[in-house]
Motif scaffolding. Structure first.
Motif, short mmCIF file in Angstrom:
data_model
loop_
_atom_site.label_atom_id
_atom_site.label_comp_id
_atom_site.label_asym_id
_atom_site.label_seq_id
_atom_site.Cartn_x
_atom_site.Cartn_y
_atom_site.Cartn_z
N ARG A 204 0.83 -1.21 0.00
CA ARG A 204 0.00 0.00 0.00
C ARG A 204 0.86 1.27 0.00
N ILE A 205 1.99 1.19 0.70
CA ILE A 205 2.89 2.35 0.76
C ILE A 205 3.43 2.67 -0.63
N ARG A 206 3.82 1.63 -1.35
CA ARG A 206 4.36 1.84 -2.71
C ARG A 206 3.28 2.41 -3.62
N THR A 207 2.07 1.90 -3.51
CA THR A 207 0.96 2.38 -4.34
C THR A 207 0.66 3.84 -4.05
N SER A 208 0.61 4.19 -2.77
CA SER A 208 0.34 5.57 -2.37
C SER A 208 1.42 6.52 -2.85
N GLU A 209 2.65 6.08 -2.76
CA GLU A 209 3.78 6.92 -3.20
C GLU A 209 3.71 7.17 -4.71
N LYS A 210 3.38 6.13 -5.45
CA LYS A 210 3.26 6.24 -6.91
C LYS A 210 2.14 7.23 -7.27
N ALA A 211 1.01 7.12 -6.58
CA ALA A 211 -0.13 8.01 -6.82
C ALA A 211 0.22 9.44 -6.43
N ARG A 212 0.95 9.59 -5.33
CA ARG A 212 1.34 10.93 -4.86
C ARG A 212 2.20 11.64 -5.89
N VAL A 213 3.15 10.93 -6.46
CA VAL A 213 4.04 11.52 -7.46
C VAL A 213 3.26 11.89 -8.72
N THR A 214 2.38 10.99 -9.15
CA THR A 214 1.57 11.25 -10.34
C THR A 214 0.66 12.46 -10.12
N ASN A 215 0.01 12.50 -8.96
CA ASN A 215 -0.89 13.60 -8.64
C ASN A 215 -0.14 14.93 -8.56
N LYS A 216 1.09 14.87 -8.05
CA LYS A 216 1.90 16.08 -7.93
C LYS A 216 2.19 16.66 -9.31
N VAL A 217 2.51 15.80 -10.26
CA VAL A 217 2.80 16.24 -11.63
C VAL A 217 1.56 16.89 -12.24
N VAL A 218 0.42 16.24 -12.10
CA VAL A 218 -0.84 16.76 -12.68
C VAL A 218 -1.20 18.09 -12.03
N ARG A 219 -1.11 18.15 -10.69
CA ARG A 219 -1.46 19.36 -9.96
C ARG A 219 -0.54 20.52 -10.36
N SER A 220 0.74 20.23 -10.48
CA SER A 220 1.72 21.24 -10.83
C SER A 220 1.48 21.79 -12.24
N SER A 221 1.24 20.92 -13.20
CA SER A 221 1.01 21.37 -14.57
C SER A 221 -0.31 22.14 -14.68
N THR A 222 -1.30 21.75 -13.88
CA THR A 222 -2.57 22.46 -13.87
C THR A 222 -2.38 23.87 -13.33
N ARG A 223 -1.67 23.97 -12.22
CA ARG A 223 -1.40 25.29 -11.62
C ARG A 223 -0.64 26.19 -12.60
N SER A 224 0.34 25.62 -13.29
CA SER A 224 1.13 26.40 -14.26
C SER A 224 0.26 26.91 -15.39
N ALA A 225 -0.62 26.05 -15.89
CA ALA A 225 -1.51 26.45 -16.99
C ALA A 225 -2.46 27.56 -16.56
N VAL A 226 -3.00 27.45 -15.34
CA VAL A 226 -3.93 28.47 -14.83
C VAL A 226 -3.19 29.79 -14.62
N LYS A 227 -1.98 29.71 -14.08
CA LYS A 227 -1.19 30.92 -13.84
C LYS A 227 -0.85 31.62 -15.16
N LYS A 228 -0.45 30.83 -16.16
CA LYS A 228 -0.10 31.40 -17.47
C LYS A 228 -1.32 32.05 -18.11
N ALA A 229 -2.47 31.40 -18.00
CA ALA A 229 -3.69 31.95 -18.58
C ALA A 229 -4.06 33.26 -17.89
N GLY A 230 -3.83 33.34 -16.60
CA GLY A 230 -4.14 34.56 -15.85
C GLY A 230 -3.25 35.72 -16.25
N LYS A 231 -2.00 35.42 -16.59
CA LYS A 231 -1.07 36.48 -16.97
C LYS A 231 -1.29 36.97 -18.40
N THR A 232 -1.49 36.05 -19.34
CA THR A 232 -1.54 36.44 -20.74
C THR A 232 -2.94 36.84 -21.20
N ALA A 233 -3.96 36.27 -20.62
CA ALA A 233 -5.36 36.52 -21.00
C ALA A 233 -5.65 36.15 -22.45
#
Length: 75
Positions: free
Chosen positions: A1-30
């Motif tokens: 379970r620890i390995r599964t959770s760690e794998k999911a955490r890393v994947t979620n971090k990548v998705v969350r980070s790219s989402t935040r970057s896209a939202v931030k870029k959209a806010g700046k450029t309009a």
């Protein structure tokens, strides 16, 4: 379970980070292209379960509202 959770955490971090970057870029450029990319990223994050679908909808709404305000001020 620890390995599964760690794998999911890393994947979620990548998705969350790219989402935040896209939202931030959209806010700046309009730019419409950046807005649609940010909305797609939010939808994808909600679909993958990284964020709740209502949270994604709320962020999309706030982003659209902010960009409309910027565009109105630019005119």
């Amino acid at each position: 379970r620890i390995r599964t959770s760690e794998k999911a955490r890393v994947t979620n971090k990548v998705v969350r980070s790219s989402t935040r970057s896209a939202v931030k870029k959209a806010g700046k450029t309009a730019a419409p292209a950046d807005q649609s990319r940010a909305q797609a990223a939010l939808d994808k994050a909600a679909k993958k379960g990284v964020m709740h679908k209502n949270a994604a909808a709320r962020k999309k709404s706030r982003l659209a509202k902010a960009l409309n305000k910027q565009r109105a001020a630019a005119k």
